[in-house]
Design an enzyme around this catalytic site. Structure first.
Site, PDB file in Angstrom:
ATOM      1  N   TYR A 142       0.879  -1.194  -0.081  1.00  0.00           N
ATOM      2  CA  TYR A 142       0.084  -0.024   0.030  1.00  0.00           C
ATOM      3  C   TYR A 142       0.815   1.196   0.140  1.00  0.00           C
ATOM      4  CZ  TYR A 142      -3.406   3.354   1.479  1.00  0.00           C
ATOM      5  OH  TYR A 142      -4.153   4.755   1.704  1.00  0.00           O
ATOM      6  N   ASP A 237       9.366   3.378  -0.904  1.00  0.00           N
ATOM      7  CA  ASP A 237       8.387   4.115  -0.259  1.00  0.00           C
ATOM      8  C   ASP A 237       8.550   3.624   1.247  1.00  0.00           C
ATOM      9  OD1 ASP A 237       4.581   3.595   0.028  1.00  0.00           O
ATOM     10  OD2 ASP A 237       6.356   4.697   1.243  1.00  0.00           O
ATOM     11  N   LYS A 265       4.820   9.508   8.393  1.00  0.00           N
ATOM     12  CA  LYS A 265       4.696   9.173   9.639  1.00  0.00           C
ATOM     13  C   LYS A 265       5.702   9.742  10.766  1.00  0.00           C
ATOM     14  CE  LYS A 265       2.322   4.963   7.693  1.00  0.00           C
ATOM     15  NZ  LYS A 265       1.277   4.879   8.226  1.00  0.00           N
TER      16      LYS A 265
HETATM   17  P1  KE4 Z   1      -0.825   8.487   4.121  1.00  0.00           P
HETATM   18  O1  KE4 Z   1      -1.317   9.089   2.952  1.00  0.00           O
HETATM   19  O2  KE4 Z   1      -1.815   7.587   4.886  1.00  0.00           O
HETATM   20  O3  KE4 Z   1      -0.205   9.499   5.040  1.00  0.00           O
HETATM   21  O4  KE4 Z   1       0.244   7.617   3.870  1.00  0.00           O
HETATM   22  C1  KE4 Z   1      -0.104   6.505   2.926  1.00  0.00           C
HETATM   23  C2  KE4 Z   1       1.153   5.441   2.915  1.00  0.00           C
HETATM   24  C3  KE4 Z   1       1.955   5.555   2.222  1.00  0.00           C
HETATM   25  N1  KE4 Z   1       2.931   4.345   2.030  1.00  0.00           N
HETATM   26  C4  KE4 Z   1       2.928   3.502   2.990  1.00  0.00           C
HETATM   27  C5  KE4 Z   1       4.028   2.329   2.980  1.00  0.00           C
HETATM   28  C6  KE4 Z   1       1.808   3.554   4.286  1.00  0.00           C
HETATM   29  O5  KE4 Z   1       1.943   2.497   4.985  1.00  0.00           O
HETATM   30  C7  KE4 Z   1       0.949   4.584   4.023  1.00  0.00           C
HETATM   31  C8  KE4 Z   1      -0.227   4.545   4.951  1.00  0.00           C
HETATM   32  N2  KE4 Z   1      -0.394   3.556   5.889  1.00  0.00           N
HETATM   33  C9  KE4 Z   1      -1.484   3.036   6.456  1.00  0.00           C
HETATM   34  C10 KE4 Z   1      -1.513   2.230   7.628  1.00  0.00           C
HETATM   35  N3  KE4 Z   1      -0.962   1.160   7.117  1.00  0.00           N
HETATM   36  C11 KE4 Z   1      -2.221   4.320   7.150  1.00  0.00           C
HETATM   37  C12 KE4 Z   1      -3.413   4.119   8.030  1.00  0.00           C
HETATM   38  C13 KE4 Z   1      -4.687   4.814   7.213  1.00  0.00           C
HETATM   39  O6  KE4 Z   1      -4.867   4.524   5.966  1.00  0.00           O
HETATM   40  O7  KE4 Z   1      -5.548   5.095   7.951  1.00  0.00           O
END
Ligand code: KE4
Length: 425
Positions: A142, A237, A265
């Site tokens: 993801y 990523d 994060k």
């Molecule tokens: P955000 O757009 O959620 O800040 O980041 C996206 C993203 C990009 N790359 C990786 C490897 C990520 O894990 C994420 C976001 N992770 C999720 C949880 N696994 C965020 C939680 C959510 O979607 O509410």
């Protein structure tokens, strides 16, 4: 009706699913999401006043724990000078300089407000730099919710069993090549067949969105070599792994220099801040220097930057990651030993301050294997632990996170809670 239930009912009136991000909805594990009122250190309190030891940490940012004094002080000080200017500030330079110092692969970077923005921008930049359209991603990974990435993705899509989102035009999805994580042969074949059209590979160097799966050394080496040989870019990523698995991130563990890296994060310390960056010749393609447009009203926001700087300066302390890694491994070793002695098919892995637990005998190496883990057993385990005041990610397909605030007694209490659960599983 509990306060959590009341709030969840009220939230659903004006917010789809009652949440502002799907994975929070407890959709896969069932039950009522907990509405948190306060966090401090390793703990969070819900609307009914119950305390939990928190292993989600806002999905990774809170590596120092909730409301760390140094971070709160920095945010308060910044906020008193104004929340946002839409103009450059010195603090952004400080953060850019620090990230480029910490990550040698980063010669230049842009600050943005979410991991999605970081990966979306990195992909557009890779396409603009190479003049190519095809993108390789891996099933179960993801990278945020930009259209071209919502194809066989992980995290909440996997949690709800819809790995490819509706609303993504077929023409967009057609440029995304999805391969199996750790499958070197498939990667070689893709480049043999389409190498001249591939702009980039984007990869979670430690996959944390189909729970935790480590990339094999062969897979890592193949990604770097094939992109180099075919004039494509390698995008790491590291939104989740960045400053979570170590001070040099996953690229430091792997000894790899990616062309672009996405961060999020931890670098925002709990505030909306992310970044993408890498080779100066690639970054030079970005407006206002070059033809690839990317922008953001709150990009480099001074309050978020203050939280990021305070967090990064705190985790730079010598021994920080040794302690964090030791504690995280203590947890996974303890859980694995208990499950094994109870005869429960269970595997657990830790990389730095992140961990994965699976109700399957062997640690999965890819999406297909991850899907064979016993989700129902995980869901029962999740709720039994929740009842005992242990807050795990509400999905069998999410990694967990230990913070510097988790003490040995917190870890022991967590293992003891699991012992009582495993003994009746
Ligand atoms: P955000 O757009 O959620 O800040 O980041 C996206 C993203 C990009 N790359 C990786 C490897 C990520 O894990 C994420 C976001 N992770 C999720 C949880 N696994 C965020 C939680 C959510 O979607 O509410």
């Amino acid at each position: 009706m509990s306060r959590n239930e009341q709030l969840f009912e009220r939230a659903q009136r004006h917010i789809p699913g009652g949440v502002n991000s799907p994975v929070r909805a407890f959709g896969a594990v069932g039950g009522t999401p907990r509405f948190f009122t306060r966090g401090e250190g390793a703990y969070v309190w819900d609307a009914d006043g119950k305390r939990y030891i928190d292993y989600v940490g806002s999905w990774g940012p809170l590596i120092l724990g909730h409301a760390h004094p140094a971070v709160i002080d920095a945010v308060e000080r910044a906020a008193r000078n104004g929340l946002s200017f839409g103009a450059p500030t010195e603090a952004e330079i400080d953060l850019a300089d620090l990230l480029c110092e910490l990550l040698p692969s980063m010669q230049q970077l842009r600050l943005v407000s979410s991991g999605t923005e970081a990966t979306m921008s990195a992909i557009r930049l890779a396409r603009g730099f190479t003049g190519r359209n095809k993108l390789i991603k891996f099933e179960g990974c993801y990278h945020g919710h930009a259209d071209s990435l919502l194809v066989k993705a992980g995290s909440g899509l996997l949690t709800f069993g819809n790995p490819s989102s509706a609303g993504v035009p077929a023409a967009v999805a057609a440029d995304t090549i999805v391969l199996s994580y750790n499958d070197v042969a498939a990667l070689e074949q893709a480049f043999a067949e389409q190498g001249n059209d591939i702009a980039a590979i984007i990869v979670e160097p430690v996959a944390g969105n189909m729970n935790l799966i480590e990339a094999s050394p062969e897979f890592i080496a193949a990604m770097r070599k094939l992109t180099q040989d075919h004039g494509a870019l390698l995008i790491y990523d590291e939104v989740m792994t960045g400053f979570r698995v170590g001070m040099q991130c996953a690229q430091g563990l792997h000894g790899i220099t990616p062309d672009l890296t996405c961060l999020g994060k931890v670098v925002g310390g709990g505030m909306p801040l992310a970044a993408f960056g890498g080779r100066a010749d690639v970054m030079a393609k970005l407006a206002p220097l070059g033809p690839v447009y990317q922008a953001g009203t709150l990009s480099g926001n001074p309050v978020a930057v203050a939280a990021g700087l305070a967090t990064l300066n705190a985790i730079r302390n010598p021994g920080f990651f040794d302690t964090l890694s030791t504690n995280t491994r203590y947890l996974t070793d303890g859980l694995r030993a208990l499950a094994t002695s109870s005869g429960i098919p269970f595997s657990a892995q830790a990389v730095g301050g992140m961990f994965g637990i699976y109700f399957s005998a062997n640690a999965p190496q890819n999406y297909q294997q991850a899907m064979q883990s016993d989700r129902e057993h995980f869901n029962r385990f999740f709720h039994a632990m929740l009842d005992q005041g242990i807050y795990l990610a509400p999905s069998a397909f999410e990694a967990g996170f230990v913070s510097a605030a988790h003490t040995e007694s917190d870890l022991k209490a967590t293992i003891a809670a699991a012992q009582s659960v495993f003994s009746v599983s």
